[in-house]
Motif scaffolding. Structure first.
Motif, PDB file in Angstrom:
ATOM      1  N   ALA A  42     -16.966  -4.196  41.487  1.00 61.67           N
ATOM      2  CA  ALA A  42     -18.096  -4.305  41.061  1.00 61.67           C
ATOM      3  C   ALA A  42     -19.407  -3.713  41.991  1.00 61.67           C
ATOM      4  O   ALA A  42     -20.322  -3.005  41.503  1.00 61.67           O
ATOM      5  CB  ALA A  42     -18.882  -5.552  40.426  1.00 61.67           C
ATOM      6  N   TYR A  43     -19.228  -3.973  43.307  1.00 64.84           N
ATOM      7  CA  TYR A  43     -20.140  -3.416  44.087  1.00 64.84           C
ATOM      8  C   TYR A  43     -19.898  -2.058  44.664  1.00 64.84           C
ATOM      9  O   TYR A  43     -21.049  -1.345  44.833  1.00 64.84           O
ATOM     10  CB  TYR A  43     -19.897  -4.194  45.594  1.00 64.84           C
ATOM     11  N   ARG A  44     -18.927  -1.344  44.068  1.00 60.32           N
ATOM     12  CA  ARG A  44     -18.791  -0.101  44.117  1.00 60.32           C
ATOM     13  C   ARG A  44     -19.674   0.760  43.263  1.00 60.32           C
ATOM     14  O   ARG A  44     -19.990   2.104  43.301  1.00 60.32           O
ATOM     15  CB  ARG A  44     -17.439   0.440  44.083  1.00 60.32           C
ATOM     16  N   HIS A  45     -20.312  -0.054  42.276  1.00 60.19           N
ATOM     17  CA  HIS A  45     -21.067   0.775  41.099  1.00 60.19           C
ATOM     18  C   HIS A  45     -22.585   0.471  41.782  1.00 60.19           C
ATOM     19  O   HIS A  45     -23.407   0.482  40.667  1.00 60.19           O
ATOM     20  CB  HIS A  45     -20.600   0.163  39.801  1.00 60.19           C
ATOM     21  N   GLY A  46     -22.877  -0.086  42.638  1.00 62.87           N
ATOM     22  CA  GLY A  46     -24.354  -0.052  43.353  1.00 62.87           C
ATOM     23  C   GLY A  46     -25.190  -1.420  42.727  1.00 62.87           C
ATOM     24  O   GLY A  46     -26.447  -1.318  42.802  1.00 62.87           O
ATOM     25  N   VAL A  47     -24.361  -2.364  42.007  1.00 64.75           N
ATOM     26  CA  VAL A  47     -25.152  -3.484  41.781  1.00 64.75           C
ATOM     27  C   VAL A  47     -25.308  -4.467  43.026  1.00 64.75           C
ATOM     28  O   VAL A  47     -24.655  -4.300  43.863  1.00 64.75           O
ATOM     29  CB  VAL A  47     -24.134  -4.283  40.697  1.00 64.75           C
ATOM     30  N   ASP A  48     -26.293  -5.519  42.717  1.00 66.26           N
ATOM     31  CA  ASP A  48     -26.418  -6.360  43.793  1.00 66.26           C
ATOM     32  C   ASP A  48     -25.865  -7.830  43.626  1.00 66.26           C
ATOM     33  O   ASP A  48     -25.612  -8.033  42.126  1.00 66.26           O
ATOM     34  CB  ASP A  48     -27.932  -6.386  44.383  1.00 66.26           C
ATOM     35  N   ALA A  49     -25.867  -8.494  44.278  1.00 66.45           N
ATOM     36  CA  ALA A  49     -25.521  -9.800  44.182  1.00 66.45           C
ATOM     37  C   ALA A  49     -25.970 -10.702  43.251  1.00 66.45           C
ATOM     38  O   ALA A  49     -25.505 -11.517  42.394  1.00 66.45           O
ATOM     39  CB  ALA A  49     -25.288 -10.737  45.599  1.00 66.45           C
ATOM     40  N   VAL A  50     -27.528 -10.692  43.182  1.00 62.79           N
ATOM     41  CA  VAL A  50     -28.395 -11.546  42.252  1.00 62.79           C
ATOM     42  C   VAL A  50     -28.074 -10.908  40.925  1.00 62.79           C
ATOM     43  O   VAL A  50     -27.892 -12.120  39.873  1.00 62.79           O
ATOM     44  CB  VAL A  50     -29.796 -11.253  42.623  1.00 62.79           C
ATOM     45  N   THR A  51     -27.914  -9.723  40.507  1.00 64.43           N
ATOM     46  CA  THR A  51     -27.656  -9.272  39.262  1.00 64.43           C
ATOM     47  C   THR A  51     -25.998  -9.572  38.920  1.00 64.43           C
ATOM     48  O   THR A  51     -26.091  -9.922  37.571  1.00 64.43           O
ATOM     49  CB  THR A  51     -27.677  -7.881  39.054  1.00 64.43           C
ATOM     50  N   LEU A  52     -25.199  -9.285  39.774  1.00 63.39           N
ATOM     51  CA  LEU A  52     -23.619  -9.490  39.553  1.00 63.39           C
ATOM     52  C   LEU A  52     -23.398 -10.937  39.155  1.00 63.39           C
ATOM     53  O   LEU A  52     -22.867 -11.355  38.114  1.00 63.39           O
ATOM     54  CB  LEU A  52     -22.792  -9.239  40.678  1.00 63.39           C
ATOM     55  N   ILE A  53     -24.186 -11.935  39.819  1.00 64.88           N
ATOM     56  CA  ILE A  53     -23.772 -13.437  39.567  1.00 64.88           C
ATOM     57  C   ILE A  53     -24.453 -13.740  38.204  1.00 64.88           C
ATOM     58  O   ILE A  53     -23.956 -14.597  37.614  1.00 64.88           O
ATOM     59  CB  ILE A  53     -24.062 -14.033  40.626  1.00 64.88           C
ATOM     60  N   MET A  54     -25.654 -13.320  37.966  1.00 61.72           N
ATOM     61  CA  MET A  54     -26.297 -13.416  36.793  1.00 61.72           C
ATOM     62  C   MET A  54     -25.551 -13.255  35.512  1.00 61.72           C
ATOM     63  O   MET A  54     -25.241 -13.672  34.539  1.00 61.72           O
ATOM     64  CB  MET A  54     -27.579 -12.928  36.605  1.00 61.72           C
ATOM     65  N   LEU A  55     -24.742 -11.857  35.382  1.00 60.67           N
ATOM     66  CA  LEU A  55     -24.006 -11.281  34.533  1.00 60.67           C
ATOM     67  C   LEU A  55     -22.896 -12.385  34.338  1.00 60.67           C
ATOM     68  O   LEU A  55     -22.386 -12.534  33.292  1.00 60.67           O
ATOM     69  CB  LEU A  55     -23.655 -10.029  34.935  1.00 60.67           C
ATOM     70  N   ARG A  56     -22.182 -12.728  35.608  1.00 61.38           N
ATOM     71  CA  ARG A  56     -21.095 -13.600  35.293  1.00 61.38           C
ATOM     72  C   ARG A  56     -21.331 -14.903  34.763  1.00 61.38           C
ATOM     73  O   ARG A  56     -20.573 -15.555  33.841  1.00 61.38           O
ATOM     74  CB  ARG A  56     -20.465 -13.701  36.821  1.00 61.38           C
ATOM     75  N   MET A  57     -22.623 -15.573  35.431  1.00 66.21           N
ATOM     76  CA  MET A  57     -22.872 -16.962  34.737  1.00 66.21           C
ATOM     77  C   MET A  57     -23.273 -16.759  33.115  1.00 66.21           C
ATOM     78  O   MET A  57     -23.149 -17.607  32.449  1.00 66.21           O
ATOM     79  CB  MET A  57     -23.933 -17.459  35.359  1.00 66.21           C
ATOM     80  N   LEU A  58     -23.982 -15.511  32.872  1.00 67.53           N
ATOM     81  CA  LEU A  58     -24.651 -15.417  31.478  1.00 67.53           C
ATOM     82  C   LEU A  58     -23.170 -15.298  30.602  1.00 67.53           C
ATOM     83  O   LEU A  58     -23.205 -15.883  29.403  1.00 67.53           O
ATOM     84  CB  LEU A  58     -25.105 -14.089  31.321  1.00 67.53           C
ATOM     85  N   PHE A  59     -22.196 -14.676  30.759  1.00 69.26           N
ATOM     86  CA  PHE A  59     -21.098 -14.503  29.915  1.00 69.26           C
ATOM     87  C   PHE A  59     -20.230 -16.111  30.018  1.00 69.26           C
ATOM     88  O   PHE A  59     -19.489 -16.332  28.881  1.00 69.26           O
ATOM     89  CB  PHE A  59     -20.176 -13.441  30.351  1.00 69.26           C
ATOM     90  N   ALA A  60     -20.343 -16.690  31.069  1.00 70.88           N
ATOM     91  CA  ALA A  60     -19.442 -17.858  31.074  1.00 70.88           C
ATOM     92  C   ALA A  60     -20.344 -18.844  30.486  1.00 70.88           C
ATOM     93  O   ALA A  60     -19.609 -19.793  30.167  1.00 70.88           O
ATOM     94  CB  ALA A  60     -19.335 -17.947  32.556  1.00 70.88           C
ATOM     95  N   LEU A  61     -21.677 -18.857  30.348  1.00 65.85           N
ATOM     96  CA  LEU A  61     -22.519 -19.920  29.867  1.00 65.85           C
ATOM     97  C   LEU A  61     -22.024 -20.329  28.635  1.00 65.85           C
ATOM     98  O   LEU A  61     -21.828 -21.856  28.135  1.00 65.85           O
ATOM     99  CB  LEU A  61     -23.980 -19.793  29.781  1.00 65.85           C
TER     100      LEU A  61
END
Length: 307
Positions: A42-61
Motif C-alpha cells: 500500500a505504501y507504494r501508492h503514496g498513502v501515509d500511516a494515519v490514512t492506511l491504519i484508518m482504512l484497515r480499522m474502518l473495514f474491520a470495525l
C-alpha cells in the motif's frame, strides 16, 4: 504401555482435532504475517500511516463489533472498571501497537519488522518480572539473548543497505509497538478471566478501531480519503479481513484444540512466511545475514517457550 499402544489409544476424532488445530494455528500465523506485506504494498501508492491504519480499522470495525456482541450474549453487563480496562487494553494492545507498527514499516523491511515483533515473549517476561515479580528462568534468559542477537544481526545488515537513520527510526517504532502489545498481554490477564477472551478481543479491538478513525478525523481532512488509489482500498479490505479478523478467530480456535503452548510454537512459522513473501511479492533482498538472523530469532524463541 508401549508407545504404539499409547498412540493407538488416541481416537480418530481426537487426532482430527489436533490436525485441525495445527492447520488453524499455521494459517493464523501466516495470515497475521501477511499484514506487513500488504502495508508495504500500500505504501507504494503514496498513502501515509494515519490514512492506511484508518482504512484497515474502518473495514474491520463491523467484524469486531459483531464479535463483541456475539461473545457477550447472555453475559452480565460490564462494570465501570471493566470499561476502563477495555479502553486501556484497546489503546495499548491494538491502537498504539498497530499505529507504531504501520509507521515503522515505512522505513524497514517486512522481514525485520516481523523479527522485532517476535521478541514479544521476552518483553512479556520482563514486564511480568518488573510488575508481578515473576521468576525468570535461566533458559528464558538464554533464549532471549539468542533472539536479540538474531534481530541485531538483521538490523545491522539493513543499516548497511540503506539510510542508517531511517532504518534505526523504523526499527525503534516497531520495537515500541512490541512493547505496547506486551503491556496489553500482561495487563489483560484479569480481564480475560472475567470477560472471556473472545468478548475482550472484540471489545478492545472495537475501541482501537474507533481511536484510529478518530485520529484520522483530527489529523487529516475528511475528503482526503477519497483521493487514495483504488489499490489502497482493496488492500485495506484484505488487511482488515484476511490479515486481522480472520486470523484472530483462527488462532483462538486453534488454542481450543491444541492449547496455547503448541499454538505458540506453531506460530513460529510466521517470520519464515514473512521472509518468503517479502522476497517474492516485494522483491526484498535475501542474504545469508537475514537467513542467519531469522534462524537465531526462531531458535531463541523455541528455547524461550519450551516448557
Amino acid at each position: 504401555m508401549s508407545s504404539g499402544a499409547a498412540s493407538s489409544s488416541v481416537s480418530p476424532k481426537a487426532r482430527a482435532g489436533i490436525g485441525t488445530g495445527l492447520l488453524l494455528a499455521m494459517f493464523g500465523a501466516i495470515a497475521f504475517s501477511g499484514k506487513a506485506i500488504i502495508v508495504k504494498l500500500a505504501y507504494r501508492h503514496g498513502v501515509d500511516a494515519v490514512t492506511l491504519i484508518m482504512l484497515r480499522m474502518l473495514f474491520a470495525l463491523p467484524l469486531f463489533a459483531v464479535m463483541a456482541w456475539w461473545a457477550g450474549r447472555g453475559k452480565p453487563p460490564l462494570t465501570q472498571r471493566d470499561w476502563l480496562g477495555v479502553f486501556g487494553l484497546g489503546l495499548t494492545g491494538y491502537y498504539l501497537a498497530s499505529f507504531l507498527d504501520f509507521a515503522g514499516l515505512a522505513y524497514i523491511t517486512a522481514s525485520l519488522e516481523r523479527l522485532i515483533l517476535y521478541l514479544n515473549p521476552t518483553l512479556v517476561m520482563l514486564f511480568g518480572w518488573a510488575v508481578y515479580r515473576r521468576k525468570v528462568r535461566g533458559k528464558q534468559l538464554l533464549g532471549a539473548a539468542i533472539s536479540y542477537a538474531g534481530v541485531m544481526l538483521v538490523f545491522g545488515h539493513e543499516l548497511g543497505l540503506g539510510q542508517g537513520s531511517a532504518t534505526a527510526w523504523g526499527a525503534f517504532l516497531v520495537f515500541l509497538s512490541a512493547i505496547s502489545y506486551a503491556i496489553y498481554l500482561v495487563w489483560s490477564g484479569e480481564f480475560v478471566k472475567r470477560l472471556g477472551s473472545l468478548r475482550l478481543v472484540g471489545l478492545a479491538t472495537t475501541v482501537a478501531c474507533l481511536l484510529c478513525i478518530g485520529q484520522y478525523l483530527v489529523l487529516r481532512p475528511i475528503g482526503a480519503v477519497l483521493e487514495v488509489a483504488p489499490e489502497v482500498i482493496w488492500l485495506s479490505v484484505l488487511n482488515a479481513t484476511l490479515c486481522t479478523a480472520v486470523p484472530v478467530l483462527a488462532v483462538m480456535m486453534a488454542i481450543e484444540r491444541i492449547g496455547p503452548a503448541v499454538a505458540a510454537q506453531t506460530g513460529m512459522i510466521g517470520p519464515m512466511s514473512t521472509l518468503l513473501m517479502g522476497v517474492v511479492l516485494l522483491g526484498e533482498p535475501f542474504t545469508v545475514w537475514i537467513a542467519a538472523g531469522t534462524a537465531l530469532v526462531l531458535a531463541g524463541i523455541f528455547v524461550f517457550t519450551r516448557p
